[in-house]
Motif scaffolding. Structure first.
Motif, PDB file in Angstrom:
ATOM      1  N   GLY A 131      77.120  24.643  34.788  1.00 24.51           N
ATOM      2  CA  GLY A 131      77.144  24.778  33.461  1.00 24.51           C
ATOM      3  C   GLY A 131      77.685  26.124  33.539  1.00 24.51           C
ATOM      4  N   ALA A 132      79.482  25.754  33.671  1.00 31.15           N
ATOM      5  CA  ALA A 132      79.881  27.150  33.603  1.00 31.15           C
ATOM      6  C   ALA A 132      80.046  27.211  31.744  1.00 31.15           C
ATOM      7  CB  ALA A 132      81.315  26.691  33.659  1.00 31.15           C
ATOM      8  N   SER A 133      79.690  28.599  31.450  1.00 28.73           N
ATOM      9  CA  SER A 133      80.262  28.923  30.235  1.00 28.73           C
ATOM     10  C   SER A 133      79.499  28.323  29.409  1.00 28.73           C
ATOM     11  CB  SER A 133      81.365  29.069  29.883  1.00 28.73           C
ATOM     12  OG  SER A 133      81.658  30.373  30.205  1.00 28.73           O
ATOM     13  N   PHE A 134      79.201  27.101  28.796  1.00 28.57           N
ATOM     14  CA  PHE A 134      78.175  26.307  28.235  1.00 28.57           C
ATOM     15  C   PHE A 134      77.649  27.037  27.200  1.00 28.57           C
ATOM     16  CE2 PHE A 134      76.964  22.212  31.057  1.00 28.57           C
ATOM     17  CZ  PHE A 134      77.955  22.259  31.854  1.00 28.57           C
ATOM     18  N   ASP A 135      77.815  26.606  26.066  1.00 33.12           N
ATOM     19  CA  ASP A 135      77.134  26.622  24.325  1.00 33.12           C
ATOM     20  C   ASP A 135      76.226  26.248  25.012  1.00 33.12           C
ATOM     21  OD1 ASP A 135      77.503  24.117  24.194  1.00 33.12           O
ATOM     22  OD2 ASP A 135      79.341  24.297  22.795  1.00 33.12           O
ATOM     23  N   LEU A 136      75.038  26.537  23.842  1.00 34.30           N
ATOM     24  CA  LEU A 136      73.475  26.305  23.849  1.00 34.30           C
ATOM     25  C   LEU A 136      73.019  24.209  23.925  1.00 34.30           C
ATOM     26  CD1 LEU A 136      71.397  29.010  22.330  1.00 34.30           C
ATOM     27  CD2 LEU A 136      71.667  28.048  24.433  1.00 34.30           C
TER      28      LEU A 136
ATOM     29  N   CYS B 116      75.438  30.534  36.459  1.00 26.47           N
ATOM     30  CA  CYS B 116      75.716  31.769  35.244  1.00 26.47           C
ATOM     31  C   CYS B 116      76.396  32.828  35.701  1.00 26.47           C
ATOM     32  CB  CYS B 116      73.893  32.049  35.173  1.00 26.47           C
ATOM     33  SG  CYS B 116      72.964  31.452  34.550  1.00 26.47           S
ATOM     34  N   HIS B 117      76.685  33.895  34.535  1.00 19.12           N
ATOM     35  CA  HIS B 117      76.958  34.648  34.827  1.00 19.12           C
ATOM     36  C   HIS B 117      76.697  36.068  33.927  1.00 19.12           C
ATOM     37  CE1 HIS B 117      80.955  32.931  37.276  1.00 19.12           C
ATOM     38  NE2 HIS B 117      80.578  31.602  35.615  1.00 19.12           N
ATOM     39  N   THR B 118      76.281  35.800  33.137  1.00 24.40           N
ATOM     40  CA  THR B 118      75.777  36.489  32.282  1.00 24.40           C
ATOM     41  C   THR B 118      73.639  36.931  32.387  1.00 24.40           C
ATOM     42  OG1 THR B 118      75.442  35.580  30.328  1.00 24.40           O
ATOM     43  CG2 THR B 118      77.795  37.285  30.756  1.00 24.40           C
ATOM     44  N   ALA B 119      73.191  37.809  31.486  1.00 24.37           N
ATOM     45  CA  ALA B 119      72.081  37.527  31.540  1.00 24.37           C
ATOM     46  C   ALA B 119      71.382  36.693  30.988  1.00 24.37           C
ATOM     47  CB  ALA B 119      71.578  38.989  31.559  1.00 24.37           C
ATOM     48  N   GLU B 120      72.410  36.956  30.128  1.00 20.88           N
ATOM     49  CA  GLU B 120      71.327  35.961  28.421  1.00 20.88           C
ATOM     50  C   GLU B 120      71.686  34.321  29.072  1.00 20.88           C
ATOM     51  OE1 GLU B 120      73.394  34.526  23.293  1.00 20.88           O
ATOM     52  OE2 GLU B 120      74.203  35.731  25.184  1.00 20.88           O
ATOM     53  N   GLU B 121      73.142  34.447  29.671  1.00 19.77           N
ATOM     54  CA  GLU B 121      72.803  32.595  30.170  1.00 19.77           C
ATOM     55  C   GLU B 121      71.331  32.473  31.422  1.00 19.77           C
ATOM     56  OE1 GLU B 121      77.364  31.853  30.389  1.00 19.77           O
ATOM     57  OE2 GLU B 121      76.750  32.681  32.273  1.00 19.77           O
ATOM     58  N   VAL B 122      71.330  32.882  32.132  1.00 17.49           N
ATOM     59  CA  VAL B 122      70.138  33.217  32.795  1.00 17.49           C
ATOM     60  C   VAL B 122      68.935  32.771  32.141  1.00 17.49           C
ATOM     61  CG1 VAL B 122      68.633  34.749  34.439  1.00 17.49           C
ATOM     62  CG2 VAL B 122      71.046  34.502  34.846  1.00 17.49           C
TER      63      VAL B 122
ATOM     64  N   VAL C 130      67.414  28.562  38.382  1.00 13.79           N
ATOM     65  CA  VAL C 130      68.953  29.559  37.786  1.00 13.79           C
ATOM     66  C   VAL C 130      68.886  29.803  39.705  1.00 13.79           C
ATOM     67  CG1 VAL C 130      69.858  31.554  36.719  1.00 13.79           C
ATOM     68  CG2 VAL C 130      68.382  29.882  35.262  1.00 13.79           C
ATOM     69  N   LEU C 131      70.154  29.081  40.025  1.00 18.82           N
ATOM     70  CA  LEU C 131      70.243  30.063  41.699  1.00 18.82           C
ATOM     71  C   LEU C 131      71.806  30.560  41.762  1.00 18.82           C
ATOM     72  CD1 LEU C 131      70.787  26.288  42.598  1.00 18.82           C
ATOM     73  CD2 LEU C 131      68.886  27.203  42.503  1.00 18.82           C
ATOM     74  N   MET C 132      70.665  31.900  41.611  1.00 18.88           N
ATOM     75  CA  MET C 132      71.959  33.052  41.842  1.00 18.88           C
ATOM     76  C   MET C 132      72.450  33.544  42.437  1.00 18.88           C
ATOM     77  SD  MET C 132      69.527  36.326  39.761  1.00 18.88           S
ATOM     78  CE  MET C 132      68.524  36.081  38.743  1.00 18.88           C
ATOM     79  N   ARG C 133      73.603  33.356  42.686  1.00 14.84           N
ATOM     80  CA  ARG C 133      74.884  33.491  43.461  1.00 14.84           C
ATOM     81  C   ARG C 133      75.873  34.690  44.096  1.00 14.84           C
ATOM     82  NH1 ARG C 133      79.528  29.785  41.599  1.00 14.84           N
ATOM     83  NH2 ARG C 133      79.482  31.280  40.214  1.00 14.84           N
ATOM     84  N   GLU C 134      75.362  34.272  45.729  1.00 14.83           N
ATOM     85  CA  GLU C 134      76.195  35.139  46.041  1.00 14.83           C
ATOM     86  C   GLU C 134      77.038  35.209  47.563  1.00 14.83           C
ATOM     87  OE1 GLU C 134      77.736  39.883  46.195  1.00 14.83           O
ATOM     88  OE2 GLU C 134      76.908  37.852  44.604  1.00 14.83           O
ATOM     89  N   GLY C 135      78.527  35.381  46.855  1.00  7.90           N
ATOM     90  CA  GLY C 135      78.896  33.858  48.011  1.00  7.90           C
ATOM     91  C   GLY C 135      79.949  35.034  48.468  1.00  7.90           C
TER      92      GLY C 135
END
Length: 579
Positions: A201-206, A223-229, A239-244
């Motif tokens: 869901g990259a940059s999805f609106d609601l 997710c790229h922001t806390a609000e998206e989470v 939510v799968l928090m990513r660190e690659g």
């Protein structure tokens, strides 16, 4: 499980017979209550059968040490490591990863169903559980050419395999929103089997997010922001928090996590080079980052064990408790997450950083794969960008350690460009090309890139998500042409060239994505590639190979490049390089 095995485990649990193994007097990480306590842990025939006080045929003193479940990577593309599954697991185990959920859509985009079946085969008979999500979008969109097209009817037979857990990241959101028949059928095929459907869901609106959840898509690693989470958690998603290696979102997102919402959060790597896995770690690194930013360590461990197991319906995984599979880590120190040993199904597989399991029978591939790099006849004209009577140059600007890009516009007159766009090293405006390499369509998408900081030479790779065409960026057309031709002769991989010479290269003979060579050999070749980059881009402070490879993914904002041309992700349509 056989009936006799269950009877034996019950007997061991109730002290009627001795257990195979007992870890004595160890501090247990309780992922159910975000707590810890001291007890013996009893193991019999590959399962944990008791917590309390036990005797075993083999006893290990756990005094002063800690035990936690084996870690589970919630979402990863093994192909991004550049090695096969039977090489990858050897490094993963050393970092406490005992299971992972993989999406083989990279090799599927090149080899189709054959690629998926190959990855499943290469992950057999290893002391590691490598589960598979079936690629939902091959190609990712209709705005690019890949080596294969996978439809619902192609995926359906693969659900019969016991390690297939569901449908992988659904990234073609217009197909979902518009109810395109084949995409809806793919989702329905997974749902009717009670399996998980991953999102993207990259940059999805609601509005779009609501539609995805309605469709039955239950996870998101974009997710790229806390609000998206928060938006996703409120709608019941995981939510799968990513660190690659490139996408590093964890530090920005982890402040949202707490005991109150932790049960819907998991950790994943998504894409990680084998050298980064070896030096930095995997999910164990995510735990350290989370704790550094204030999260309770028991909660961090819960996120990459019990949570992931429940998300993907892996019964018996993810906890130190009776009835659970005996996948666990013994830690010397909890604060530093220093791993003493790793156990898989009750068998020690790693001790003090040394792998204790032998080679598996699939460590060598007997099949010879044909060269998948099929390029048109390239000339200097192939890279020509005419701009006569044009005013604006549309440029892709990189964001270091991010998959997103910035759409920049430059005035051609101010740049002093009138007839033809050339690479401008001083302004860090470099030509980039994506060359279709699967079907000889003669497609070449051209653009201009800012942020790669090459001072001379060129780099090229056949790793370009997700369709994996050849992408090349250079300081002049001659270098780009030379790099492309050399990469074709190699059969795919990564190359750095300068002044008509190959400075370093890594051959990836399987689909232009992975190699059958040992991980140590690949790591050495990656080292040489990074040394070559320092020669032509001395001020670069991020991984240029992985960054370049994501430049072609037309589902992540804001502007990307495919073999069909420059693509505005926000408009979801092509735009001209010059206008």
């Amino acid at each position: 499980m056989r009936k006799v095995q269950l009877v034996n485990q019950i007997k061991a649990a109730s002290h009627q017979i001795r257990c195979d193994l007992v870890i004595k007097n160890i501090t247990i990480i309780d992922v159910f209550q975000n707590d810890r306590f001291v007890a013996d842990v009893a193991i019999h025939e590959g399962h944990i059968v008791g917590i309390g006080e036990y005797q075993g045929n083999c006893e290990v003193d756990g005094s002063g040490k800690f035990i936690c479940p084996g870690l589970i990577d919630a979402h990863a593309h093994i192909e991004s490591s550049l090695v096969t599954p039977c090489e990858y697991y050897k490094e993963a185990l050393k970092h406490g990863i005992t299971s992972m959920i993989t999406d083989p859509h990279e090799i599927a985009n090149v080899l189709g169903v054959e690629g998926i079946e190959l990855m499943i085969k290469l992950s057999e008979d290893i002391p590691f559980d490598m589960y598979v999500m079936l690629p939902s979008c091959v190609p990712a969109t209709g705005f690019e050419n890949s080596g294969a097209n996978l439809y619902a009817k192609d995926l359906a037979p693969l659900y019969a395999h016991h390690r297939v857990l569901g449908l992988a990241e659904v990234m073609n959101f217009p197909a979902v929103i518009h109810g395109e028949d084949d995409m809806i059928q793919k989702i329905m095929d997974a749902r009717k089997r009670g399996l998980t459907v991953d999102g993207h869901g990259a940059s999805f609106d609601l509005k779009t997010l609501n539609a995805y959840v309605t469709a039955g898509i239950t996870t998101d690693h974009e997710c790229h922001t806390a609000e998206e989470v928060i938006d996703r958690l409120r709608r019941g998603m995981y939510v799968l928090m990513r660190e690659g290696s490139v996408a590093k979102n964890l530090e920005k997102l982890i402040s949202v996590a707490s005991i109150a919402n932790s049960r819907r959060i998991c950790f994943c790597t998504d894409d990680k080079h084998i050298d980064d896995l070896m030096t930095e770690g995997s999910i164990d690194h995510s735990i350290k980052v989370a704790v550094k930013h204030g999260l309770k360590i028991e909660t961090a461990i819960q996120m990459c064990t019990l949570n992931t197991a429940e998300c993907y319906k892996l019964d018996g995984y993810g906890a130190i408790a009776p009835g659970f599979i005996a996948d666990f880590i013994i830690l010397d120190d909890l604060d530093s997450f220093n791993i003493h040993s790793v156990y898989k199904k009750g068998i020690r597989v790693v001790h003090q950083g040394v792998l204790e399991v032998g080679e598996n029978r699939n460590s060598k591939i007997t099949k010879t794969f044909e060269n998948t790099v099929k390029l048109p006849t390239l000339t200097f004209e192939s890279f020509k960008i005419s701009c006569r009577d044009k005013e604006i140059l549309n440029v892709i600007e990189l964001i270091p350690n991010k998959l997103e890009t910035i759409h920049q516009c430059f005035n051609l007159q101010e740049l002093g460009v009138t007839d033809e766009v050339h690479s401008d090293v001083e302004r860090d405006l470099l030509k980039v090309a994506v060359i279709e390499r699967h079907h000889l369509t003669n497609n070449i998408g051209l653009g201009v890139l800012k942020g790669l900081k090459l001072k001379k030479g060129a780099i090229a790779t056949t790793i370009s998500h997700d369709s994996h065409n050849l992408i090349v960026c250079g300081t002049n057309d001659e270098e780009m042409l030379f790099a492309s031709r050399q990469l074709q002769q190699m059969g795919g991989g990564i190359i750095v060239v300068c002044e008509g010479k190959v400075l370093a290269s890594l051959t990836l003979e399987i689909g232009g994505l992975i190699t059958n060579r040992a991980a140590c050999d690949v790591i050495e070749e990656l080292k040489l590639l990074h040394e070559a980059i320092e020669m032509i881009a001395p001020s670069l402070d991020f991984n240029p190979f992985l960054t370049l490879s994501f430049l072609t993914l037309p589902v992540i904002p804001a502007i990307k490049l495919t073999d069909k041309g420059l693509f505005d992700v926000m408009k979801f349509d092509f735009i001209s390089v010059v206008s």
